[in-house]
Design a protein around this motif. Structure first.
Motif, mmCIF file in Angstrom:
data_model
loop_
_atom_site.group_PDB
_atom_site.id
_atom_site.type_symbol
_atom_site.label_atom_id
_atom_site.label_comp_id
_atom_site.label_asym_id
_atom_site.label_seq_id
_atom_site.Cartn_x
_atom_site.Cartn_y
_atom_site.Cartn_z
ATOM 1 N N PHE A 4 12.463 -28.839 47.296
ATOM 2 C CA PHE A 4 13.916 -28.862 47.323
ATOM 3 C C PHE A 4 14.377 -27.522 46.760
ATOM 4 O O PHE A 4 13.888 -27.084 45.718
ATOM 5 N N HIS A 6 17.683 -25.308 45.553
ATOM 6 C CA HIS A 6 19.091 -25.331 45.146
ATOM 7 C C HIS A 6 19.540 -23.877 45.064
ATOM 8 O O HIS A 6 18.942 -23.073 44.333
ATOM 9 N N ALA A 36 10.683 -26.135 37.398
ATOM 10 C CA ALA A 36 11.197 -25.484 38.608
ATOM 11 C C ALA A 36 10.864 -23.990 38.575
ATOM 12 O O ALA A 36 10.473 -23.442 37.543
ATOM 13 N N GLU A 56 13.760 -23.535 42.949
ATOM 14 C CA GLU A 56 12.863 -24.332 43.792
ATOM 15 C C GLU A 56 12.228 -25.447 42.971
ATOM 16 O O GLU A 56 11.606 -25.202 41.938
ATOM 17 N N PHE A 57 12.411 -26.661 43.448
ATOM 18 C CA PHE A 57 11.858 -27.848 42.803
ATOM 19 C C PHE A 57 10.741 -28.415 43.663
ATOM 20 O O PHE A 57 10.785 -28.311 44.894
ATOM 21 N N TRP A 63 14.415 -32.354 41.200
ATOM 22 C CA TRP A 63 15.754 -31.774 41.313
ATOM 23 C C TRP A 63 16.783 -32.680 40.630
ATOM 24 O O TRP A 63 17.600 -32.222 39.843
ATOM 25 N N MET A 67 19.339 -31.874 37.515
ATOM 26 C CA MET A 67 20.775 -31.917 37.775
ATOM 27 C C MET A 67 21.502 -32.893 36.847
ATOM 28 O O MET A 67 22.700 -32.772 36.624
ATOM 29 N N VAL A 93 22.062 -27.377 48.584
ATOM 30 C CA VAL A 93 20.727 -27.906 48.337
ATOM 31 C C VAL A 93 20.033 -28.044 49.687
ATOM 32 O O VAL A 93 20.606 -28.577 50.640
ATOM 33 N N GLN A 95 16.215 -28.898 51.805
ATOM 34 C CA GLN A 95 14.870 -29.456 51.753
ATOM 35 C C GLN A 95 14.014 -28.639 52.703
ATOM 36 O O GLN A 95 14.381 -28.416 53.865
#
Length: 101
Positions: A4, A6, A36, A56-57, A63, A67, A93, A95
């Motif tokens: 994921f 962001h 992350a 980047e998660f 994520w 958050m 966000v 994917q």
């Protein structure tokens, strides 16, 4: 499991470059402490006051955990204060998906 990503695009306020860099470094350290990977993309042409923080998660769960953290809550609250060193112009966000799958 796909990553994921962001992305937070920001505009540095006039005369606030050093403060903006320090704030981004603080946020990056906080998300990296939670597993992350953070990096900053800066504009080299066009509007050079613009930058994008890429976080980047490893998963959507990772994520969501960050958050919901106090660090993110505080950053969201502070960004509306007049002395905050940048304005957030966009946040997205994504994917990551394999193209050929």
């Amino acid at each position: 499991m796909s990553a994921f990503i962001h992305a937070v695009t920001m505009q540095v306020k006039p005369g606030k470059l050093a403060e903006a860099r320090a704030e981004v470094a603080r946020m990056a350290a906080a998300v990296e402490a939670n597993g992350a990977k953070a990096r900053l993309l800066v504009s080299m042409a066009g509007d050079t006051s613009e930058a994008t923080l890429i976080i980047e998660f490893k998963s959507g769960k990772a994520w969501a955990k960050v958050m919901q953290s106090d660090v993110v809550r505080e950053a969201r609250r502070r960004r509306y204060e007049s002395d905050f060193p940048f304005t957030v112009s966009n946040t997205s966000v994504y994917q990551e998906l394999d193209i050929n799958s």
